[in-house]
Structure formats: structure tokens, C-alpha cells
Design an enzyme around this catalytic site. Structure first.
Site, PDB file in Angstrom:
ATOM      1  N   ARG A   1       0.858  -1.380   0.056  1.00 23.18           N
ATOM      2  CA  ARG A   1      -0.204  -0.141  -0.152  1.00 23.18           C
ATOM      3  C   ARG A   1       0.867   1.283  -0.181  1.00 23.18           C
ATOM      4  O   ARG A   1       0.575   2.123   0.638  1.00 23.18           O
ATOM      5  CB  ARG A   1      -0.831  -0.076   1.148  1.00 23.18           C
ATOM      6  CG  ARG A   1      -1.997  -0.818   1.204  1.00 23.18           C
ATOM      7  CD  ARG A   1      -3.034  -0.657  -0.012  1.00 23.18           C
ATOM      8  NE  ARG A   1      -4.408  -1.321   0.252  1.00 23.18           N
ATOM      9  CZ  ARG A   1      -4.605  -2.550  -0.281  1.00 23.18           C
ATOM     10  NH1 ARG A   1      -3.589  -3.117  -0.796  1.00 23.18           N
ATOM     11  NH2 ARG A   1      -5.782  -3.004  -0.089  1.00 23.18           N
TER      12      ARG A   1
ATOM     13  N   SER B   1     -10.789   0.605   2.571  1.00 24.72           N
ATOM     14  CA  SER B   1      -9.974   0.135   3.872  1.00 24.72           C
ATOM     15  C   SER B   1      -9.579   1.491   4.341  1.00 24.72           C
ATOM     16  O   SER B   1      -8.606   2.241   3.714  1.00 24.72           O
ATOM     17  CB  SER B   1      -8.641  -0.730   3.384  1.00 24.72           C
ATOM     18  OG  SER B   1      -9.258  -1.750   3.210  1.00 24.72           O
TER      19      SER B   1
ATOM     20  N   GLU C   1      -5.138   4.545   6.204  1.00 27.24           N
ATOM     21  CA  GLU C   1      -4.610   4.398   4.787  1.00 27.24           C
ATOM     22  C   GLU C   1      -5.036   5.559   3.839  1.00 27.24           C
ATOM     23  O   GLU C   1      -4.182   5.778   3.031  1.00 27.24           O
ATOM     24  CB  GLU C   1      -5.383   3.074   4.140  1.00 27.24           C
ATOM     25  CG  GLU C   1      -4.699   2.083   3.085  1.00 27.24           C
ATOM     26  CD  GLU C   1      -5.206   2.407   1.860  1.00 27.24           C
ATOM     27  OE1 GLU C   1      -4.352   2.222   0.670  1.00 27.24           O
ATOM     28  OE2 GLU C   1      -6.600   2.292   1.708  1.00 27.24           O
TER      29      GLU C   1
HETATM   30  N1  EPU Z   1     -10.942  -9.929   9.799  1.00 30.31           N
HETATM   31  C1  EPU Z   1     -11.645 -10.031  10.773  1.00 30.31           C
HETATM   32  N2  EPU Z   1     -12.737  -9.090  11.113  1.00 30.31           N
HETATM   33  C2  EPU Z   1     -13.008  -8.096  10.140  1.00 30.31           C
HETATM   34  C3  EPU Z   1     -12.397  -8.028   8.983  1.00 30.31           C
HETATM   35  C4  EPU Z   1     -11.234  -8.907   8.551  1.00 30.31           C
HETATM   36  O1  EPU Z   1     -11.686 -10.716  11.507  1.00 30.31           O
HETATM   37  O2  EPU Z   1     -13.871  -7.270  10.404  1.00 30.31           O
HETATM   38  C5  EPU Z   1     -10.019 -10.977   9.416  1.00 30.31           C
HETATM   39  C6  EPU Z   1     -10.430 -12.216   9.107  1.00 30.31           C
HETATM   40  O3  EPU Z   1      -9.559 -13.162   9.688  1.00 30.31           O
HETATM   41  C7  EPU Z   1     -10.202 -12.263   7.495  1.00 30.31           C
HETATM   42  C8  EPU Z   1      -8.797 -11.564   7.453  1.00 30.31           C
HETATM   43  O4  EPU Z   1      -9.059 -10.272   8.269  1.00 30.31           O
HETATM   44  O5  EPU Z   1      -9.784 -13.622   7.129  1.00 30.31           O
HETATM   45  C9  EPU Z   1      -8.691 -10.892   6.216  1.00 30.31           C
HETATM   46  O6  EPU Z   1      -9.825 -10.181   5.878  1.00 30.31           O
HETATM   47  P1  EPU Z   1     -10.235  -9.505   4.251  1.00 30.31           P
HETATM   48  O7  EPU Z   1      -9.834 -10.877   3.380  1.00 30.31           O
HETATM   49  O8  EPU Z   1     -11.474  -9.106   4.282  1.00 30.31           O
HETATM   50  O9  EPU Z   1      -9.030  -8.655   3.854  1.00 30.31           O
HETATM   51  P2  EPU Z   1      -8.458  -7.387   4.569  1.00 30.31           P
HETATM   52  O10 EPU Z   1      -7.049  -7.773   4.954  1.00 30.31           O
HETATM   53  O11 EPU Z   1      -9.416  -6.832   5.406  1.00 30.31           O
HETATM   54  C10 EPU Z   1      -7.203  -6.428   2.385  1.00 30.31           C
HETATM   55  C11 EPU Z   1      -7.189  -5.106   1.766  1.00 30.31           C
HETATM   56  C12 EPU Z   1      -8.669  -5.148   0.944  1.00 30.31           C
HETATM   57  C13 EPU Z   1      -8.565  -6.135   0.119  1.00 30.31           C
HETATM   58  C14 EPU Z   1      -8.668  -7.214   0.793  1.00 30.31           C
HETATM   59  C15 EPU Z   1      -8.895  -8.718  -0.062  1.00 30.31           C
HETATM   60  C16 EPU Z   1      -5.846  -3.722   3.001  1.00 30.31           C
HETATM   61  C17 EPU Z   1      -5.680  -2.398   3.873  1.00 30.31           C
HETATM   62  N3  EPU Z   1      -7.192  -4.104   2.479  1.00 30.31           N
HETATM   63  O12 EPU Z   1      -8.280  -6.394   3.435  1.00 30.31           O
HETATM   64  O13 EPU Z   1      -8.629  -3.832   0.141  1.00 30.31           O
HETATM   65  O14 EPU Z   1      -9.843  -6.074  -0.665  1.00 30.31           O
HETATM   66  O15 EPU Z   1      -7.368  -7.292   1.545  1.00 30.31           O
HETATM   67  O16 EPU Z   1      -7.567  -9.073  -0.324  1.00 30.31           O
HETATM   68  O17 EPU Z   1      -4.932  -4.211   2.702  1.00 30.31           O
HETATM   69  C18 EPU Z   1      -8.809  -1.508   0.199  1.00 30.31           C
HETATM   70  O18 EPU Z   1      -7.677  -1.229   0.136  1.00 30.31           O
HETATM   71  O19 EPU Z   1      -9.824  -0.553  -0.069  1.00 30.31           O
HETATM   72  C19 EPU Z   1      -9.283  -2.878   0.240  1.00 30.31           C
HETATM   73  C20 EPU Z   1     -10.778  -3.180   0.483  1.00 30.31           C
END
Ligand code: EPU
Length: 339
Positions: A165, A239, A335
Site C-alpha cells: 500500500r 479500507s 490508509e
Molecule cells: N478480519 C476479521 N474481522 C474483520 C475483517 C477482517 O476478523 O472485520 C480478518 C479475518 O481473519 C479475515 C482477514 O481479516 O480472514 C482478512 O480479511 P479480508 O480478506 O476481508 O481482507 P483485509 O485484510 O481486511 C485487505 C485489503 C482490501 C482487500 C482485501 C482482500 C488492506 C488495507 N485492505 O483487506 O483492500 O480487498 O485484503 O485481499 O490491505 C482497500 O484497500 O480499500 C481494500 C478493500
């Protein structure tokens, strides 16, 4: 060219906050963009370039200068061989249209970056990433206007210093370049597993075993649609926090206390912890602070339900950061950029 005055930044950003921009113009060509910068310099007006406004938070006092929206279009094949196709794409093209068009041609490389709001020129700034791909993986180079030296430049992959990022465009060179086009090299083959667990789960549940770019794009659109609010209808900027990068010793220590804490090894010394998990575990998911809601679909996302000022958002953000720090001794970071 049409230069407007006193345009509320709340209408130019998807978080829908922010006071007026003194001047606002849209550049549809590189020439227009350069002229706008040059005239603003003559008039000693600061300039900020924006795309879709989906990763920018604006302040209540607005912007006392010129905001340029990048409207430079273009979608051109610049090289093609047996295995790859290379495109040069205008910075003002809608990112998801670009993904759709390349997926239609059966090309792989950006299909898991489907349905990310915003423009193509903004994509390298925060090195957009999702479900295992980031733009740095297919990025070759970009063209930009260098406002410091008043010249057009080409920057290659190395020049951009991409990381999670992050890039020079939001680091050491913030505000210097206006990205006019980017060049990406895509592949004439399907993605191969292993996939992110959420994506794999969707593919299994829907009996999909042929991982064409279109099949993956359809899956990603469905998964994102379930978890992430569409900024066209719900005020948010994706995010709101970056995932937390901590040192391995700290992750190990947290694991002793929280045996279900998720984490992904980044290198020998660092782990990435999903900030959504930290916020949820701090008990904040679904809460509303000053009109800012912590999204129930993913606690990493903040929704502007009824906040009326930047201060409302900043207070909500700071209480979330404090709650996570107090519980886990991890300092999470915002972010989206601010203007
Ligand atoms: N999780 C929770 N609670 C929540 C959210 C997430 O427990 O409320 C945990 C779960 O274990 C889940 C893990 O976090 O398995 C990962 O969650 P998710 O796959 O939704 O991805 P993220 O890490 O929350 C990142 C990116 C997203 C992108 C997703 C998918 C960042 C800041 N965000 O989110 O990007 O779509 O991975 O790869 O790295 C964005 O940048 O606007 C964005 C949406």
C-alpha cells in the site's frame, strides 16, 4: 478550459466530507494538465491532482488552490507476444473498466483487482492490492508530469519503490508527480492456486475449477459486494486502515494471548495482522462514533453515516487507533491520503 470556483470537496471525494476547493478543473489531455499546473504556478496557487476521490480524505477548511481531476483517457496495446500483452492506459480511465476490458481479452494479472473504485492513475500511488495481486506485479512504467521540474517524465518499476500500500507517490515524492498514463504487462494464461482463502472458498462453493480471468473476476465482484460498501451509494473510502505490520517477536507474543489471531508472514522479521480482526476484537465492529460507522462487513472500513466534519471522522479514527493500541499494543495507520 472550464475552471470552476468554490467546489465542495465533499462532492469530489467518496467519504463526502470537506470544504471548498478554491479552483477546480478537469484535464482531459496531457497538454491541458501541464497548462493547468503552469498557470497555477504563475498565480502561486498550490495544486493537487485527484482521480475518483475514493482514497482521499478532505479537510473542513477545503483547499486553497487548484484541484485537478485527471480525466486523461487512453487504452492502447503497445506490445504483444505469444505469452503477454502490454497496455498503455490513460491515468483518468476508470480502473474497473480497465480490468473488465483486459479480462474480456482473456488476460490475467489484474483480475483479482476487480471492483476497486477509482482511476488508473491513482492505482500505483497506493499500490492497490487485493486477493493476492497488487498493481506492482504487472506494472512496467508510467508517464507523469513532474511539477517540480516542469517536465514530462517516465518512471519505471524501480523508480516507484512499491511496497504494501505504498510508493514514492505517497512517500518521498508526494505532490510532485501527476500520473498521466501507466503501462502494464498482462499474461495470456489462467491464474494458478493457491488462492486467498476467501476466494478459494467461493470457488469451491460454486464448483469453479477453471480459473479463467473472467471466472475469477466474477468471484471477486461477488465477494467484495458482500463485504465492502459501494462508494457510489454509501459514503466510505474502502479500507480506512492499513493492515498492521509487526515484528515477529510481537506477533508471537500476541499469539500467546490470542491463539486465533490471524497473521501472514511477510519476511523473516515481520508479520501482517488484519486490522479488521484487531478492531473487531477490540469490540468496535458495528459501533457508530460521531456519525462514523465501523462497517459490520469488514471492520477495516469506516462509513460516513452522518458525520458533518473532518473533525468527526478524525475523532472516530483516533478513538479506534487508541482502543487497538490499548488492547494489543499495535499502532494502526490510516490508509487514505489527506488533502
Ligand atoms: N478480519 C476479521 N474481522 C474483520 C475483517 C477482517 O476478523 O472485520 C480478518 C479475518 O481473519 C479475515 C482477514 O481479516 O480472514 C482478512 O480479511 P479480508 O480478506 O476481508 O481482507 P483485509 O485484510 O481486511 C485487505 C485489503 C482490501 C482487500 C482485501 C482482500 C488492506 C488495507 N485492505 O483487506 O483492500 O480487498 O485484503 O485481499 O490491505 C482497500 O484497500 O480499500 C481494500 C478493500
Amino acid at each position: 478550459m472550464d475552471i470552476k470556483t468554490n467546489i465542495p470537496l465533499s462532492t469530489l471525494t467518496t467519504m463526502r466530507l470537506g470544504g471548498p476547493a478554491r479552483f477546480f478543473a478537469e484535464a482531459s489531455t496531457v497538454e491541458q494538465l501541464v497548462n493547468l499546473y503552469r498557470n497555477a504556478k504563475k498565480l502561486q496557487q498550490p495544486v493537487t491532482i485527484i482521480g475518483g476521490g475514493s482514497n482521499i480524505i478532505a479537510h473542513d477548511e477545503g483547499f486553497n488552490g487548484l484541484i485537478i481531476r485527471n480525466g486523461i483517457k487512453g487504452f492502447e496495446v503497445v506490445a504483444d507476444d505469444g505469452d503477454t500483452t502490454t497496455f498503455k492506459i490513460g491515468g483518468g480511465e476508470n480502473w474497473d473498466n480497465v480490468v473488465q476490458r483486459t479480462v474480456k481479452q482473456g488476460l490475467s494479472g489484474i483480475e483479482t483487482l476487480s471492483a476497486i473504485p477509482g482511476t488508473t492513475g491513482a492505482a500505483p500511488v497506493q499500490n492497490i492490492g487485493a486477493y493476492g495481486q497488487e498493481i506492482a506485479d504487472t506494472f512496467i512504467s508510467l508517464e507523469a508530469y513532474d511539477s517540480e521540474n516542469d517536465t514530462l517524465v517516465e518512471l519505471d518499476w524501480q523508480d516507484c519503490s512499491f511496497s504494501y500500500r505504498h510508493s514514492i507517490f505517497r512517500g518521498s515524492s508526494q505532490g510532485r508527480y501527476a500520473i498521466t498514463s501507466i503501462t502494464l504487462k498482462l499474461y495470456k494464461k489462467n491464474l494458478k492456486p493457491p488462492f486467498y482463502s476467501g476466494l478459494q472458498r467461493y470457488l469451491d462453493e460454486n464448483n469453479i475449477s477453471e480459473y479463467t480471468p473472467q471466472a475469477i473476476r466474477t468471484a471477486i465482484i461477488a465477494i467484495r459486494g458482500d463485504k465492502l460498501p459501494d462508494p457510489q451509494f454509501v459514503a466510505n473510502s474502502g479500507s480506512f486502515f492499513k493492515n498492521a505490520i509487526v515484528e515477529t517477536w510481537q506477533y508471537t507474543k500476541l499469539q500467546e494471548q490470542y491463539d486465533d489471531i490471524p497473521g501472514f508472514k511477510m519476511d523473516d522479521n515481520h508479520y501482517k495482522i488484519p486490522t479488521g480482526w484487531l478492531i473487531e476484537e477490540a469490540g468496535l465492529k458495528g459501533d457508530v462514533i460521531n456519525g462514523i460507522k465501523i462497517h459490520t462487513g469488514n471492520a477495516l472500513v469506516l462509513i460516513n453515516e452522518s458525520a458533518s466534519s473532518y473533525a468527526d471522522l478524525a475523532n472516530a479514527r483516533d478513538s479506534i487507533i487508541s482502543a487497538v493500541r490499548d488492547k494489543f499494543q499495535v499502532v494502526i495507520e490510516q490508509e487514505p491520503l489527506e488533502i
